[in-house]
Write a protein that holds these residues in place. Sequence first.
Motif, PDB file in Angstrom:
ATOM      1  N   SER A 104       0.872  -1.166   0.000  1.00 20.00           N
ATOM      2  CA  SER A 104       0.000   0.000   0.000  1.00 20.00           C
ATOM      3  C   SER A 104       0.909   1.215   0.000  1.00 20.00           C
ATOM      4  O   SER A 104       1.800   1.323   0.840  1.00 20.00           O
ATOM      5  CB  SER A 104      -0.890   0.006   1.255  1.00 20.00           C
ATOM      6  OG  SER A 104      -1.630   1.215   1.320  1.00 20.00           O
ATOM      7  N   LEU A 105       0.700   2.109  -0.938  1.00 21.88           N
ATOM      8  CA  LEU A 105       1.542   3.306  -1.035  1.00 21.88           C
ATOM      9  C   LEU A 105       0.644   4.534  -1.068  1.00 21.88           C
ATOM     10  O   LEU A 105      -0.125   4.731  -2.003  1.00 21.88           O
ATOM     11  CB  LEU A 105       2.413   3.253  -2.286  1.00 21.88           C
ATOM     12  CG  LEU A 105       3.450   4.366  -2.441  1.00 21.88           C
ATOM     13  CD1 LEU A 105       4.382   4.407  -1.234  1.00 21.88           C
ATOM     14  CD2 LEU A 105       4.262   4.182  -3.720  1.00 21.88           C
ATOM     15  N   PHE A 106       0.686   5.321  -0.001  1.00 25.12           N
ATOM     16  CA  PHE A 106      -0.177   6.488   0.157  1.00 25.12           C
ATOM     17  C   PHE A 106      -1.646   6.107   0.005  1.00 25.12           C
ATOM     18  O   PHE A 106      -2.452   6.844  -0.547  1.00 25.12           O
ATOM     19  CB  PHE A 106       0.185   7.586  -0.846  1.00 25.12           C
ATOM     20  CG  PHE A 106       1.638   7.962  -0.829  1.00 25.12           C
ATOM     21  CD1 PHE A 106       2.207   8.538   0.304  1.00 25.12           C
ATOM     22  CD2 PHE A 106       2.457   7.714  -1.919  1.00 25.12           C
ATOM     23  CE1 PHE A 106       3.554   8.873   0.333  1.00 25.12           C
ATOM     24  CE2 PHE A 106       3.803   8.049  -1.896  1.00 25.12           C
ATOM     25  CZ  PHE A 106       4.355   8.632  -0.762  1.00 25.12           C
ATOM     26  N   GLY A 107      -1.969   4.907   0.478  1.00 21.40           N
ATOM     27  CA  GLY A 107      -3.349   4.442   0.455  1.00 21.40           C
ATOM     28  C   GLY A 107      -3.751   3.717  -0.810  1.00 21.40           C
ATOM     29  O   GLY A 107      -4.875   3.217  -0.918  1.00 21.40           O
ATOM     30  N   GLN A 108      -2.841   3.631  -1.782  1.00 19.06           N
ATOM     31  CA  GLN A 108      -3.144   2.967  -3.054  1.00 19.06           C
ATOM     32  C   GLN A 108      -2.526   1.572  -3.081  1.00 19.06           C
ATOM     33  O   GLN A 108      -1.345   1.400  -2.792  1.00 19.06           O
ATOM     34  CB  GLN A 108      -2.607   3.783  -4.227  1.00 19.06           C
ATOM     35  CG  GLN A 108      -2.897   3.160  -5.595  1.00 19.06           C
ATOM     36  CD  GLN A 108      -2.341   3.997  -6.745  1.00 19.06           C
ATOM     37  OE1 GLN A 108      -1.755   5.043  -6.540  1.00 19.06           O
ATOM     38  NE2 GLN A 108      -2.532   3.518  -7.964  1.00 19.06           N
ATOM     39  N   ALA A 109      -3.341   0.576  -3.412  1.00 19.21           N
ATOM     40  CA  ALA A 109      -2.851  -0.797  -3.493  1.00 19.21           C
ATOM     41  C   ALA A 109      -2.052  -0.972  -4.780  1.00 19.21           C
ATOM     42  O   ALA A 109      -2.542  -0.679  -5.872  1.00 19.21           O
ATOM     43  CB  ALA A 109      -4.018  -1.777  -3.462  1.00 19.21           C
ATOM     44  N   LEU A 110      -0.808  -1.435  -4.656  1.00 26.21           N
ATOM     45  CA  LEU A 110       0.070  -1.593  -5.808  1.00 26.21           C
ATOM     46  C   LEU A 110       0.798  -2.928  -5.755  1.00 26.21           C
ATOM     47  O   LEU A 110       1.047  -3.467  -4.672  1.00 26.21           O
ATOM     48  CB  LEU A 110       1.114  -0.470  -5.852  1.00 26.21           C
ATOM     49  CG  LEU A 110       0.617   0.964  -6.021  1.00 26.21           C
ATOM     50  CD1 LEU A 110       1.772   1.935  -5.835  1.00 26.21           C
ATOM     51  CD2 LEU A 110      -0.033   1.154  -7.384  1.00 26.21           C
ATOM     52  N   GLU A 111       1.150  -3.430  -6.930  1.00 20.98           N
ATOM     53  CA  GLU A 111       1.993  -4.622  -7.016  1.00 20.98           C
ATOM     54  C   GLU A 111       3.313  -4.215  -7.664  1.00 20.98           C
ATOM     55  O   GLU A 111       3.336  -3.569  -8.706  1.00 20.98           O
ATOM     56  CB  GLU A 111       1.338  -5.712  -7.847  1.00 20.98           C
ATOM     57  CG  GLU A 111       2.179  -6.976  -7.934  1.00 20.98           C
ATOM     58  CD  GLU A 111       1.486  -8.121  -8.650  1.00 20.98           C
ATOM     59  OE1 GLU A 111       2.175  -9.121  -8.989  1.00 20.98           O
ATOM     60  OE2 GLU A 111       0.265  -8.017  -8.899  1.00 20.98           O
TER      61      GLU A 111
ATOM     62  N   LEU B 270       3.597  -0.842  -9.536  1.00 21.77           N
ATOM     63  CA  LEU B 270       4.750   0.013  -9.290  1.00 21.77           C
ATOM     64  C   LEU B 270       5.881  -0.578 -10.120  1.00 21.77           C
ATOM     65  O   LEU B 270       6.486  -1.586  -9.757  1.00 21.77           O
ATOM     66  CB  LEU B 270       5.128   0.016  -7.801  1.00 21.77           C
ATOM     67  CG  LEU B 270       6.267   0.979  -7.408  1.00 21.77           C
ATOM     68  CD1 LEU B 270       5.833   2.422  -7.631  1.00 21.77           C
ATOM     69  CD2 LEU B 270       6.676   0.773  -5.960  1.00 21.77           C
ATOM     70  N   LEU B 271       6.134   0.026 -11.274  1.00 18.01           N
ATOM     71  CA  LEU B 271       7.115  -0.494 -12.210  1.00 18.01           C
ATOM     72  C   LEU B 271       8.508  -0.006 -11.846  1.00 18.01           C
ATOM     73  O   LEU B 271       8.715   1.180 -11.578  1.00 18.01           O
ATOM     74  CB  LEU B 271       6.765  -0.050 -13.628  1.00 18.01           C
ATOM     75  CG  LEU B 271       5.370  -0.446 -14.135  1.00 18.01           C
ATOM     76  CD1 LEU B 271       5.138   0.104 -15.537  1.00 18.01           C
ATOM     77  CD2 LEU B 271       5.195  -1.957 -14.119  1.00 18.01           C
ATOM     78  N   VAL B 272       9.455  -0.939 -11.867  1.00 20.22           N
ATOM     79  CA  VAL B 272      10.825  -0.607 -11.469  1.00 20.22           C
ATOM     80  C   VAL B 272      11.785  -1.115 -12.533  1.00 20.22           C
ATOM     81  O   VAL B 272      11.869  -2.318 -12.798  1.00 20.22           O
ATOM     82  CB  VAL B 272      11.194  -1.253 -10.115  1.00 20.22           C
ATOM     83  CG1 VAL B 272      12.556  -0.743  -9.645  1.00 20.22           C
ATOM     84  CG2 VAL B 272      10.128  -0.959  -9.072  1.00 20.22           C
ATOM     85  N   SER B 273      12.511  -0.202 -13.158  1.00 16.09           N
ATOM     86  CA  SER B 273      13.471  -0.602 -14.183  1.00 16.09           C
ATOM     87  C   SER B 273      14.833  -0.853 -13.543  1.00 16.09           C
ATOM     88  O   SER B 273      15.001  -0.765 -12.334  1.00 16.09           O
ATOM     89  CB  SER B 273      13.574   0.487 -15.251  1.00 16.09           C
ATOM     90  OG  SER B 273      14.051   1.694 -14.683  1.00 16.09           O
ATOM     91  N   GLY B 274      15.814  -1.159 -14.372  1.00 20.20           N
ATOM     92  CA  GLY B 274      17.152  -1.402 -13.856  1.00 20.20           C
ATOM     93  C   GLY B 274      17.344  -2.830 -13.367  1.00 20.20           C
ATOM     94  O   GLY B 274      16.456  -3.679 -13.500  1.00 20.20           O
ATOM     95  N   GLU B 275      18.506  -3.085 -12.782  1.00 18.97           N
ATOM     96  CA  GLU B 275      18.815  -4.420 -12.292  1.00 18.97           C
ATOM     97  C   GLU B 275      18.023  -4.716 -11.025  1.00 18.97           C
ATOM     98  O   GLU B 275      17.814  -3.846 -10.180  1.00 18.97           O
ATOM     99  CB  GLU B 275      20.315  -4.545 -12.015  1.00 18.97           C
ATOM    100  CG  GLU B 275      21.169  -4.375 -13.265  1.00 18.97           C
ATOM    101  CD  GLU B 275      22.650  -4.501 -12.966  1.00 18.97           C
ATOM    102  OE1 GLU B 275      23.004  -5.272 -12.049  1.00 18.97           O
ATOM    103  OE2 GLU B 275      23.450  -3.818 -13.623  1.00 18.97           O
ATOM    104  N   GLU B 276      17.612  -5.964 -10.884  1.00 12.73           N
ATOM    105  CA  GLU B 276      16.744  -6.352  -9.771  1.00 12.73           C
ATOM    106  C   GLU B 276      17.425  -6.187  -8.420  1.00 12.73           C
ATOM    107  O   GLU B 276      16.769  -5.933  -7.412  1.00 12.73           O
ATOM    108  CB  GLU B 276      16.278  -7.799  -9.949  1.00 12.73           C
ATOM    109  CG  GLU B 276      15.155  -8.193  -9.014  1.00 12.73           C
ATOM    110  CD  GLU B 276      14.464  -9.479  -9.430  1.00 12.73           C
ATOM    111  OE1 GLU B 276      13.505  -9.871  -8.752  1.00 12.73           O
ATOM    112  OE2 GLU B 276      14.902 -10.084 -10.442  1.00 12.73           O
TER     113      GLU B 276
END
Length: 236
Positions: A87-94, A112-118
């Motif tokens: 939960s980020l600022f009240g918003q459910a995210l994966e 919540l998209l994350v680029s770059g190396e894991e």
Amino acid sequence: MKITLLTGKTYNLEQEFDFPLKVNKSARAKKLTLRIDSKERIAVLTLPRYCSQKKAFEFIKSHEDWVKTTLQKLPERRLFFNGEKISLFGQALEIKHAPERRLGVKIEGGNLLVSGEEEFMHRRIKDFIKKKAKDEFYKRSKKYAKKLGEEIHDITIKDTKSRWGSCSSLNNLNYNWRISLAPDFVINYLMVHEVAHLKHQNHSGSFWQCVAKLCPDYEQGERWLKEHGKELYGYE
């Protein structure tokens, strides 16, 4: 393991105990002190200039149960990972790893998209949250402050391990970045709590009346933090 201090004197204290221990020598220390470094998960002993190894050993021994109990109570370390639901600022995210995209960290839909190396995912997400938190918390705090006729000077996002927020006499508000991960009603409660300190620099009856006026269900947020706050402190 032997510990050689700056004075050149060698101590064998660390090998005497079955918990992680760091020994520091301080010329300014007036007495022996022992604390828990929650981030490093280690006990830290500070020695004054003149202290015998025997006295230091006995001091640690007398606090051994406290050290072990406190270390065991530390929250389990948590890292953001691919596929985690938050939960980020009240918003459910994966959280979704998107190595093929050059976007840093971005909220897109329910992801919540994350680029770059894991391997750098946790740090990237943490930096992203801290940056977003400053704007989000300022907006919410300003809204509540306006209702009280108060002004906010500045907001700082902290990485503390003991406080969720604070308010200075200069109208500066400080917030722990981890509160971003709490439910929305908890975030609002904390904003209200600190904003109320702009008017009342205490926890008097008047202070709590002010909190209740801005957030009638504040007790729900307060209770959630007491019951679940430890889980958020696991994120480092």
